[in-house]
Scaffold this motif. Structure first.
Motif, PDB file in Angstrom:
ATOM      1  N   ASN A   1       0.811  -1.203   0.000  1.00  0.00           N
ATOM      2  CA  ASN A   1       0.000   0.000   0.000  1.00  0.00           C
ATOM      3  C   ASN A   1       0.848   1.258   0.000  1.00  0.00           C
ATOM      4  OD1 ASN A   1      -2.547  -0.984  -0.125  1.00  0.00           O
ATOM      5  ND2 ASN A   1      -2.991  -0.810   2.047  1.00  0.00           N
ATOM      6  N   ASP A   2       2.028   1.191  -0.557  1.00  0.00           N
ATOM      7  CA  ASP A   2       2.890   2.354  -0.576  1.00  0.00           C
ATOM      8  C   ASP A   2       2.246   3.454  -1.400  1.00  0.00           C
ATOM      9  OD1 ASP A   2       5.289   3.703   0.086  1.00  0.00           O
ATOM     10  OD2 ASP A   2       5.955   3.408  -1.981  1.00  0.00           O
ATOM     11  N   ILE A   3       2.089   4.624  -0.810  1.00  0.00           N
ATOM     12  CA  ILE A   3       1.496   5.743  -1.513  1.00  0.00           C
ATOM     13  C   ILE A   3       2.534   6.277  -2.485  1.00  0.00           C
ATOM     14  CG2 ILE A   3       0.599   8.080  -1.245  1.00  0.00           C
ATOM     15  CD1 ILE A   3      -0.391   7.210   1.497  1.00  0.00           C
ATOM     16  N   PRO A   4       2.197   6.361  -3.770  1.00  0.00           N
ATOM     17  CA  PRO A   4       3.168   6.850  -4.730  1.00  0.00           C
ATOM     18  C   PRO A   4       3.525   8.304  -4.462  1.00  0.00           C
ATOM     19  CG  PRO A   4       1.051   6.419  -5.789  1.00  0.00           C
ATOM     20  CD  PRO A   4       0.930   6.005  -4.357  1.00  0.00           C
ATOM     21  N   ASN A   5       4.684   8.698  -4.952  1.00  0.00           N
ATOM     22  CA  ASN A   5       5.127  10.070  -4.756  1.00  0.00           C
ATOM     23  C   ASN A   5       4.221  11.033  -5.498  1.00  0.00           C
ATOM     24  OD1 ASN A   5       7.331   9.323  -3.230  1.00  0.00           O
ATOM     25  ND2 ASN A   5       8.555   8.926  -5.039  1.00  0.00           N
ATOM     26  N   ARG A   6       3.972  12.150  -4.912  1.00  0.00           N
ATOM     27  CA  ARG A   6       3.205  13.232  -5.526  1.00  0.00           C
ATOM     28  C   ARG A   6       4.039  14.494  -5.394  1.00  0.00           C
ATOM     29  NH1 ARG A   6      -0.032  10.238  -8.191  1.00  0.00           N
ATOM     30  NH2 ARG A   6      -1.540   9.104  -7.003  1.00  0.00           N
ATOM     31  N   THR A   7       3.771  15.452  -6.215  1.00  0.00           N
ATOM     32  CA  THR A   7       4.504  16.705  -6.133  1.00  0.00           C
ATOM     33  C   THR A   7       3.733  17.672  -5.261  1.00  0.00           C
ATOM     34  OG1 THR A   7       5.393  16.350  -8.321  1.00  0.00           O
ATOM     35  CG2 THR A   7       5.489  18.595  -7.477  1.00  0.00           C
ATOM     36  N   PHE A   8       4.347  18.084  -4.175  1.00  0.00           N
ATOM     37  CA  PHE A   8       3.760  19.076  -3.288  1.00  0.00           C
ATOM     38  C   PHE A   8       4.611  20.340  -3.411  1.00  0.00           C
ATOM     39  CE2 PHE A   8       0.744  16.499  -1.096  1.00  0.00           C
ATOM     40  CZ  PHE A   8       1.253  15.221  -1.182  1.00  0.00           C
ATOM     41  N   ASN A   9       3.980  21.445  -3.713  1.00  0.00           N
ATOM     42  CA  ASN A   9       4.698  22.707  -3.872  1.00  0.00           C
ATOM     43  C   ASN A   9       4.858  23.374  -2.516  1.00  0.00           C
ATOM     44  OD1 ASN A   9       4.745  22.506  -6.698  1.00  0.00           O
ATOM     45  ND2 ASN A   9       2.603  23.134  -6.768  1.00  0.00           N
ATOM     46  N   SER A  49      -1.857   4.070   5.940  1.00  0.00           N
ATOM     47  CA  SER A  49      -2.540   3.427   4.817  1.00  0.00           C
ATOM     48  C   SER A  49      -2.307   1.918   4.799  1.00  0.00           C
ATOM     49  CB  SER A  49      -2.070   4.048   3.502  1.00  0.00           C
ATOM     50  OG  SER A  49      -2.675   3.409   2.407  1.00  0.00           O
ATOM     51  N   SER A  50      -1.143   1.479   5.234  1.00  0.00           N
ATOM     52  CA  SER A  50      -0.846   0.039   5.235  1.00  0.00           C
ATOM     53  C   SER A  50      -1.812  -0.741   6.120  1.00  0.00           C
ATOM     54  CB  SER A  50       0.598  -0.222   5.684  1.00  0.00           C
ATOM     55  OG  SER A  50       0.748  -0.058   7.087  1.00  0.00           O
ATOM     56  N   GLY A  51      -2.356  -0.086   7.133  1.00  0.00           N
ATOM     57  CA  GLY A  51      -3.307  -0.744   8.016  1.00  0.00           C
ATOM     58  C   GLY A  51      -4.754  -0.447   7.691  1.00  0.00           C
ATOM     59  N   GLU A  52      -4.985   0.623   6.940  1.00  0.00           N
ATOM     60  CA  GLU A  52      -6.358   1.054   6.683  1.00  0.00           C
ATOM     61  C   GLU A  52      -6.917   0.505   5.372  1.00  0.00           C
ATOM     62  OE1 GLU A  52      -8.464   2.950   8.766  1.00  0.00           O
ATOM     63  OE2 GLU A  52      -6.910   2.512  10.219  1.00  0.00           O
ATOM     64  N   GLY A  53      -6.223   0.686   4.272  1.00  0.00           N
ATOM     65  CA  GLY A  53      -6.765   0.199   3.009  1.00  0.00           C
ATOM     66  C   GLY A  53      -6.069   0.785   1.810  1.00  0.00           C
ATOM     67  N   SER A  54      -6.594   0.461   0.647  1.00  0.00           N
ATOM     68  CA  SER A  54      -6.077   1.015  -0.604  1.00  0.00           C
ATOM     69  C   SER A  54      -6.955   2.203  -0.996  1.00  0.00           C
ATOM     70  CB  SER A  54      -6.100  -0.036  -1.706  1.00  0.00           C
ATOM     71  OG  SER A  54      -7.433  -0.263  -2.131  1.00  0.00           O
ATOM     72  N   ALA A  55      -6.525   2.934  -1.998  1.00  0.00           N
ATOM     73  CA  ALA A  55      -7.269   4.113  -2.446  1.00  0.00           C
ATOM     74  C   ALA A  55      -8.668   3.766  -2.926  1.00  0.00           C
ATOM     75  CB  ALA A  55      -6.497   4.819  -3.557  1.00  0.00           C
ATOM     76  N   THR A  56      -8.884   2.509  -3.306  1.00  0.00           N
ATOM     77  CA  THR A  56     -10.183   2.094  -3.862  1.00  0.00           C
ATOM     78  C   THR A  56     -10.963   1.176  -2.924  1.00  0.00           C
ATOM     79  OG1 THR A  56      -9.158   0.242  -5.026  1.00  0.00           O
ATOM     80  CG2 THR A  56      -9.338   2.333  -6.229  1.00  0.00           C
ATOM     81  N   SER A  57     -10.551   1.084  -1.678  1.00  0.00           N
ATOM     82  CA  SER A  57     -11.215   0.147  -0.765  1.00  0.00           C
ATOM     83  C   SER A  57     -12.373   0.787  -0.015  1.00  0.00           C
ATOM     84  CB  SER A  57     -10.208  -0.451   0.226  1.00  0.00           C
ATOM     85  OG  SER A  57      -9.666   0.540   1.054  1.00  0.00           O
ATOM     86  N   GLY A  94     -11.414   4.464   1.058  1.00  0.00           N
ATOM     87  CA  GLY A  94     -10.114   4.946   0.649  1.00  0.00           C
ATOM     88  C   GLY A  94      -8.935   4.460   1.460  1.00  0.00           C
ATOM     89  N   ALA A  95      -7.781   5.001   1.105  1.00  0.00           N
ATOM     90  CA  ALA A  95      -6.513   4.607   1.709  1.00  0.00           C
ATOM     91  C   ALA A  95      -6.480   4.852   3.206  1.00  0.00           C
ATOM     92  CB  ALA A  95      -5.356   5.352   1.027  1.00  0.00           C
ATOM     93  N   PHE A  96      -7.297   5.807   3.677  1.00  0.00           N
ATOM     94  CA  PHE A  96      -7.306   6.162   5.094  1.00  0.00           C
ATOM     95  C   PHE A  96      -8.664   5.886   5.739  1.00  0.00           C
ATOM     96  CE2 PHE A  96      -4.261   8.714   2.753  1.00  0.00           C
ATOM     97  CZ  PHE A  96      -3.091   8.303   3.357  1.00  0.00           C
ATOM     98  N   GLN A  97      -9.514   5.155   5.038  1.00  0.00           N
ATOM     99  CA  GLN A  97     -10.830   4.738   5.528  1.00  0.00           C
ATOM    100  C   GLN A  97     -11.605   5.890   6.162  1.00  0.00           C
ATOM    101  OE1 GLN A  97     -12.272   1.153   5.205  1.00  0.00           O
ATOM    102  NE2 GLN A  97     -11.126   2.032   3.508  1.00  0.00           N
TER     103      GLN A  97
END
Length: 199
Positions: A1-9, A49-57, A94-97
């Motif tokens: 469930n590794d959250i992919p990198n995103r660009t944060f400004n 997220s590893s304990g809560e779920g995936s983005a689509t759960s 979602g990833a964070f339920q």
């Protein structure tokens, strides 16, 4: 469930603004250094997220990829309500339920037509841990305004059922929710995130 990198400004050291795809800015305490690492705030998000779920759960252990294209405030909430009509105890998503994703989206400053993308879920997670009423100890610890890490862990366990509250158990000791993330794991992740945010 590794959250992919995103660009944060990053525009400020702490309390940085995130620029969304519409060019609007959301005042969330995030740093640009979140990208490309598994520690710091990124590591905390990955751990939760590893304990809560995936983005689509969706609770209980269901997967709905179409949720990623739903507007949070309307379509996703309607979808949750339709699922709750089958008698289930929860329709956390979602990833964070998120139980109430529309509230988390509002905390994150997302526009009413925002979709439930992973990027927006990450913004909602950050807003929840930094700004949600009743969870102030988390943000205070992360920003260096408090040293009470145990209270921060307690409040995280109240927000995310997969985090141990006491004696290996979830705060919601209801026979449904299980703690799969230990207090020691959360403690290490909080320390790393605090170091990132305060240095």
């Amino acid at each position: 469930n590794d959250i992919p990198n995103r660009t944060f400004n990053r525009s400020y050291r702490l309390g940085a603004e995130i620029t969304n795809s519409n060019g609007d800015r959301n005042n969330l305490p995030v740093r640009a250094s979140m990208t490309g690492q598994s520690n710091g705030l990124r590591g905390l998000a990955n751990l939760v997220s590893s304990g809560e779920g995936s983005a689509t759960s969706m609770f209980p252990s269901e997967n709905y990829p179409e949720m990623l294209d739903m507007t949070i405030a309307t379509e996703l909430v309607d979808f949750q309500n339709s699922k709750l009509s089958d008698g289930r105890a929860s329709a956390a998503v979602g990833a964070f339920q998120f139980l109430y994703p529309e509230k988390a989206a509002k905390l994150a400053g997302l526009p009413p037509d925002a979709k439930f993308t992973l990027e927006n879920q990450e913004k909602m997670f950050i807003a929840t841990i930094m700004n949600k009423p009743g969870r102030e100890a988390i943000g205070q610890y992360l920003q260096g305004n408090s040293d009470d890490i145990e209270l921060a862990i307690d409040q995280l366990s109240q927000e995310f059922a997969s985090i141990e509250y006491r004696n290996g158990r979830s705060y919601y000791n209801d026979g449904v929710n299980k703690a799969s993330i230990s207090r020691n794991q959360v403690r290490a992740a909080l320390i790393s995130a605090r170091e990132e945010l305060t240095n």
